[in-house]
Structures are given as C-alpha cells and as structure tokens.
Design a protein around this motif. Structure first.
Motif, mmCIF file in Angstrom:
data_model
loop_
_atom_site.group_PDB
_atom_site.id
_atom_site.type_symbol
_atom_site.label_atom_id
_atom_site.label_comp_id
_atom_site.label_asym_id
_atom_site.label_seq_id
_atom_site.Cartn_x
_atom_site.Cartn_y
_atom_site.Cartn_z
ATOM 1 N N GLN A 168 0.835 -1.187 0.000
ATOM 2 C CA GLN A 168 0.000 0.000 0.000
ATOM 3 C C GLN A 168 0.875 1.244 0.000
ATOM 4 O OE1 GLN A 168 -2.614 -0.246 3.357
ATOM 5 N NE2 GLN A 168 -3.521 -2.199 2.718
ATOM 6 N N PRO A 169 0.392 2.322 -0.626
ATOM 7 C CA PRO A 169 1.196 3.555 -0.637
ATOM 8 C C PRO A 169 1.299 4.163 0.742
ATOM 9 C CG PRO A 169 -0.981 3.933 -1.584
ATOM 10 C CD PRO A 169 -0.864 2.460 -1.385
ATOM 11 N N GLY A 170 2.483 4.701 1.028
ATOM 12 C CA GLY A 170 2.716 5.370 2.299
ATOM 13 C C GLY A 170 2.974 6.848 2.091
ATOM 14 N N PRO A 171 3.414 7.546 3.108
ATOM 15 C CA PRO A 171 3.662 8.988 2.990
ATOM 16 C C PRO A 171 4.900 9.275 2.153
ATOM 17 C CG PRO A 171 4.320 8.178 5.152
ATOM 18 C CD PRO A 171 3.641 7.042 4.477
ATOM 19 N N ALA A 172 4.892 10.422 1.508
ATOM 20 C CA ALA A 172 6.053 10.917 0.750
ATOM 21 C C ALA A 172 6.499 9.920 -0.314
ATOM 22 C CB ALA A 172 7.209 11.244 1.695
ATOM 23 N N HIS A 173 5.539 9.393 -1.070
ATOM 24 C CA HIS A 173 5.821 8.510 -2.211
ATOM 25 C C HIS A 173 6.558 7.244 -1.777
ATOM 26 C CE1 HIS A 173 4.534 11.789 -4.792
ATOM 27 N NE2 HIS A 173 5.403 12.587 -4.194
ATOM 28 N N THR A 174 6.273 6.753 -0.582
ATOM 29 C CA THR A 174 6.854 5.499 -0.116
ATOM 30 C C THR A 174 5.785 4.405 -0.156
ATOM 31 O OG1 THR A 174 6.300 5.999 2.187
ATOM 32 C CG2 THR A 174 8.480 6.704 1.378
ATOM 33 N N PHE A 175 6.216 3.187 0.127
ATOM 34 C CA PHE A 175 5.306 2.048 0.124
ATOM 35 C C PHE A 175 5.534 1.219 1.379
ATOM 36 C CE2 PHE A 175 5.850 3.248 -4.264
ATOM 37 C CZ PHE A 175 4.560 3.188 -4.777
ATOM 38 N N ARG A 176 4.444 0.559 1.835
ATOM 39 C CA ARG A 176 4.527 -0.342 2.972
ATOM 40 C C ARG A 176 3.824 -1.647 2.616
ATOM 41 N NH1 ARG A 176 0.016 -0.046 6.727
ATOM 42 N NH2 ARG A 176 -1.705 1.141 5.802
ATOM 43 N N ALA A 177 4.276 -2.742 3.214
ATOM 44 C CA ALA A 177 3.722 -4.057 2.923
ATOM 45 C C ALA A 177 2.967 -4.584 4.141
ATOM 46 C CB ALA A 177 4.834 -5.027 2.536
ATOM 47 N N LEU A 178 1.856 -5.271 3.888
ATOM 48 C CA LEU A 178 1.038 -5.875 4.934
ATOM 49 C C LEU A 178 0.881 -7.360 4.643
ATOM 50 C CD1 LEU A 178 -1.823 -3.244 5.411
ATOM 51 C CD2 LEU A 178 0.132 -3.656 6.918
ATOM 52 N N CYS A 179 0.949 -8.163 5.701
ATOM 53 C CA CYS A 179 0.792 -9.604 5.578
ATOM 54 C C CYS A 179 -0.149 -10.090 6.670
ATOM 55 C CB CYS A 179 2.147 -10.310 5.686
ATOM 56 S SG CYS A 179 2.056 -12.120 5.666
ATOM 57 N N THR A 180 -1.195 -10.834 6.286
ATOM 58 C CA THR A 180 -2.155 -11.387 7.230
ATOM 59 C C THR A 180 -2.176 -12.897 7.084
ATOM 60 O OG1 THR A 180 -3.537 -9.397 7.139
ATOM 61 C CG2 THR A 180 -4.558 -11.401 7.997
ATOM 62 N N ALA A 181 -2.035 -13.597 8.205
ATOM 63 C CA ALA A 181 -2.036 -15.065 8.208
ATOM 64 C C ALA A 181 -2.958 -15.555 9.309
ATOM 65 C CB ALA A 181 -0.631 -15.606 8.405
ATOM 66 N N GLU A 182 -3.469 -16.783 9.155
ATOM 67 C CA GLU A 182 -4.310 -17.393 10.160
ATOM 68 C C GLU A 182 -3.763 -18.759 10.527
ATOM 69 O OE1 GLU A 182 -8.231 -17.808 8.612
ATOM 70 O OE2 GLU A 182 -7.722 -19.513 7.327
ATOM 71 N N GLY A 183 -4.093 -19.209 11.711
ATOM 72 C CA GLY A 183 -3.664 -20.509 12.199
ATOM 73 C C GLY A 183 -3.987 -20.631 13.669
ATOM 74 N N GLU A 184 -3.899 -21.835 14.194
ATOM 75 C CA GLU A 184 -4.121 -22.078 15.612
ATOM 76 C C GLU A 184 -3.134 -23.144 16.085
ATOM 77 O OE1 GLU A 184 -5.376 -21.852 19.380
ATOM 78 O OE2 GLU A 184 -5.944 -20.484 17.775
ATOM 79 N N PRO A 185 -2.205 -22.797 16.963
ATOM 80 C CA PRO A 185 -2.034 -21.504 17.637
ATOM 81 C C PRO A 185 -1.764 -20.354 16.657
ATOM 82 C CG PRO A 185 -0.679 -23.221 18.650
ATOM 83 C CD PRO A 185 -1.186 -23.775 17.384
ATOM 84 N N PRO A 186 -2.101 -19.123 17.035
ATOM 85 C CA PRO A 186 -1.864 -17.990 16.140
ATOM 86 C C PRO A 186 -0.403 -17.944 15.713
ATOM 87 C CG PRO A 186 -3.212 -17.305 17.990
ATOM 88 C CD PRO A 186 -2.759 -18.695 18.293
ATOM 89 N N SER A 242 -9.815 -10.475 17.217
ATOM 90 C CA SER A 242 -10.667 -10.894 18.322
ATOM 91 C C SER A 242 -11.005 -12.381 18.259
ATOM 92 C CB SER A 242 -11.963 -10.076 18.314
ATOM 93 O OG SER A 242 -12.654 -10.252 17.093
ATOM 94 N N LEU A 243 -10.951 -12.980 17.055
ATOM 95 C CA LEU A 243 -11.207 -14.401 16.923
ATOM 96 C C LEU A 243 -10.022 -15.240 17.372
ATOM 97 C CD1 LEU A 243 -13.003 -14.488 13.450
ATOM 98 C CD2 LEU A 243 -14.026 -14.487 15.726
ATOM 99 N N GLY A 244 -8.859 -14.612 17.487
ATOM 100 C CA GLY A 244 -7.699 -15.317 17.959
ATOM 101 C C GLY A 244 -7.000 -16.169 16.932
ATOM 102 N N HIS A 245 -7.395 -16.088 15.663
ATOM 103 C CA HIS A 245 -6.796 -16.941 14.642
ATOM 104 C C HIS A 245 -5.964 -16.160 13.626
ATOM 105 C CE1 HIS A 245 -9.190 -20.051 16.338
ATOM 106 N NE2 HIS A 245 -10.328 -19.605 15.858
ATOM 107 N N GLN A 246 -6.194 -14.873 13.471
ATOM 108 C CA GLN A 246 -5.508 -14.091 12.444
ATOM 109 C C GLN A 246 -4.544 -13.085 13.067
ATOM 110 O OE1 GLN A 246 -8.113 -12.313 9.578
ATOM 111 N NE2 GLN A 246 -8.581 -14.252 8.599
ATOM 112 N N VAL A 247 -3.408 -12.930 12.412
ATOM 113 C CA VAL A 247 -2.381 -11.979 12.839
ATOM 114 C C VAL A 247 -1.903 -11.219 11.611
ATOM 115 C CG1 VAL A 247 -0.128 -11.714 13.938
ATOM 116 C CG2 VAL A 247 -1.677 -13.515 14.708
ATOM 117 N N THR A 248 -1.627 -9.920 11.772
ATOM 118 C CA THR A 248 -1.138 -9.089 10.680
ATOM 119 C C THR A 248 0.195 -8.470 11.063
ATOM 120 O OG1 THR A 248 -3.375 -8.561 9.930
ATOM 121 C CG2 THR A 248 -1.617 -7.079 9.228
ATOM 122 N N ALA A 249 1.147 -8.474 10.127
ATOM 123 C CA ALA A 249 2.455 -7.839 10.338
ATOM 124 C C ALA A 249 2.703 -6.844 9.216
ATOM 125 C CB ALA A 249 3.566 -8.881 10.385
#
Length: 328
Positions: free
Chosen positions: A176-194, A217-224
């Motif tokens: 996703q675009p960030g400030p000052a023409h920069t970019f940032r990456a997001l990663c979402t994963a699920e599992g149990e244990p988280p 809140s479901l306890g299964h998904q984490v985002t970094a």
C-alpha cells in the motif's frame, strides 16, 4: 396390638430402595395407614466433556449423553445441536425419531458435515463433524425434546468447546502507498495456535512490526507490517506455529525515467512471478509471430490513402532529404 406392630415392621422391610414411608393416624385414631412414595430414580442431566480438540481437515466427535426421569420412554423425540450459545444459538444439526423407532431422521445438517453418531433412544446424542475448519472453533450445545404423551425437553447449559488446530495459512499480502511517495507491505495469516510473522527482504534495516489484524478478536488471524520498502526486489512474509509454516512474497520494481522519477511501480503478490513469466511468454510469441510475417510490416503505404502525418512524412523523406530533420 403386638400383631399390628409386627405387620407394620414387615411392610417397612419390603419397601424398595429409593422410596420412603410415611405413616399417619386416621380420624378415628384407631388405625394406622401407610403410604409408599417412589422417589424419582433419575433426573434430567447432560454429560459432556469441557473441550474436544481436532486438527483442521479432520473429523471431530462431540460426545453428549443424558438421563431423564421418564422410564421406558418410546414416544417421538428430537435431537438438536446448537453453536455459539444455548437456547438461542443457530442450529447446526437436528434429527427426529418416530414413536418406537431408533432411527433418527436427519432434518438439518449444516453444510452436510454434521451427522449423529449416538442413539438418542439409548440416551446418546454424540455428534460427528467432518472436515473441521477454523470457522468451526467454538462452543456447542446438545438438546433433546420429548413429545406425544410426554412433553419435556432439556438442553446443556455450558456445552463443550471444539478447539480446532491449524497450520499457518497466509490469507492476504499486499503493498500500500505510504507517505512521501513510499510504500509499505502488509501480511495477514491465520492458524491455531496464532502464527508468528516475520518479514525478509533486500534491506536488512527493515523490521517487521506486528499490528492487530481485522479478525484479531477471533484469535486466529495476525497481521504484520513492513513500514518502508526502500529497495526494489522480493519481500517475503513467513508465518510459523507449532504445526507448520507458510510464506508468500511481494515484488517491488520501479522503472525510472530520465529525470530519475519513478514512472511505473509493478507489484506482484504470491503469484506475481508466474504472471510475469506468462507475460514474457506472450511477448515472445508475439515477437515470433511478427518475425514469421515480415512482408506484412514492410508493405509500402498506398499513395492515395493519407491516413496519418507519419505516412506523409515518409513520402516527403523519400523525395526530399532536407525534410528528414523534422520530427513528426
């Protein structure tokens, strides 16, 4: 009088277990009457384990047995399982047995994955769940209903928890675009244990920062998040827990113009490399097709059809060398 006392003592001897004797005098106060009251041998109860664990993709058995105060009941009955909360939660399974029948005909089975494993006529409502998934994790409640001559019903109040365990799976990776023409990456994963998430990429200075995901809140998904993508190349997100690991990548390529400004940014997700290879194959086929038919490209323009300034300029160039300095 002695004979009457012996008779009463004999009555007390034959009273069955679980009953009690009450003796009272009648209005004449000359005779004694004895009443035998049978206490209920059984009451309503449900027996369930506190928790059942199962791996995602496998089958799970939810045990449930019950007792009831109606001896030798053979009337119509209904067995029900709910999810989420007792009494008001959505039904995931329901079956009904006719009078005198031990076959409980299934009337509802959510997604066709729930089936009765026990026999309600033998006080067993155990349920089997096929191909459990993380979405099945939660509490379940069993219920039985009698109808016909006897109208009575009972449902477990606390139920049991189905604990679904799953290896990590990356459900989304994006830039996703960030400030000052920069970019940032997001990663979402699920599992149990988280799962624990980690980023790797061209720049060792970048560090991953875990942030709550939309379904935390479901306890299964984490985002970094990887806050700054400063170099072109491949950025990989790795998710790991005790059951396994998974990874996905995003590619960042910036094509710069003469002034050094970024003209195009190409972002490819986990399947981006395949898409890039497919694009290369298509371009190669197009080039080969053009090479096989060179005559179609070298056909001179028709003199009477002046379709563009470029054709007019070509004709002028063939007649006048001085006009070649002009740009179209």
């Amino acid at each position: 009088m002695e004979r009457s006392i012996r008779f009463l003592a004999c009555l007390a001897c034959v009273v069955p277990m679980g009953s009690f004797v009450r003796t009272k005098r009648d209005t004449t106060e000359n005779l004694l009457s004895t009443e035998v009251h049978s206490a209920p041998a059984q009451r309503w109860s449900m027996q369930l384990p506190a928790e059942v664990s199962a791996a995602a993709g496998e089958a799970a058995v939810l045990p449930c047995t019950f007792t009831h105060p109606h001896r030798h009941y053979d009337g119509p009955l209904t067995a029900i399982w709910r999810a989420g909360e007792p009494y008001a939660g959505p039904q995931v399974f329901r079956c009904a047995a006719a009078r005198g029948s031990e076959l409980c005909q299934t009337a509802l089975s959510l997604h066709g994955r729930f089936r009765l494993l026990g026999n309600p006529r033998r006080n067993d409502l155990s349920l089997r769940v096929e191909r459990v998934a993380l979405a099945d994790d939660g509490r379940y409640f069993c219920r039985v209903e009698f109808s016909g001559d006897v109208h009575d019903r009972y449902e477990s109040r606390h139920g049991l928890r189905l604990h679904v365990m799953a290896a990590p799976r990356i459900v989304n990776i994006s830039v996703q675009p960030g400030p000052a023409h920069t970019f940032r990456a997001l990663c979402t994963a699920e599992g149990e244990p988280p799962p624990a998430l980690a980023w790797s990429g061209p720049t060792l200075g970048n560090r991953s920062a875990a942030v709550p995901g939309p379904a935390q809140s479901l306890g299964h998904q984490v985002t970094a998040e990887l806050p700054a993508l400063t170099h072109d190349g491949r950025y990989t997100c790795t998710a790991a827990n005790s059951l396994g690991r998974a990874e996905a990548s995003v590619y960042l390529f910036r094509f710069r113009g003469a002034a050094g400004a970024s003209a195009i940014v190409v972002l490819l997700g986990a399947l981006g490399l395949k898409a890039l290879l497919l694009l290369g194959v298509l371009l190669a086929r197009a080039a080969r097709s053009s090479a096989e038919h060179p005559a179609a490209q070298d056909t001179p323009p028709r003199p009477q059809a002046q379709e563009s300034n470029y054709e007019n300029l070509s004709q002028m160039n063939s007649r006048s060398p001085a006009a070649a300095a002009c740009s179209p």
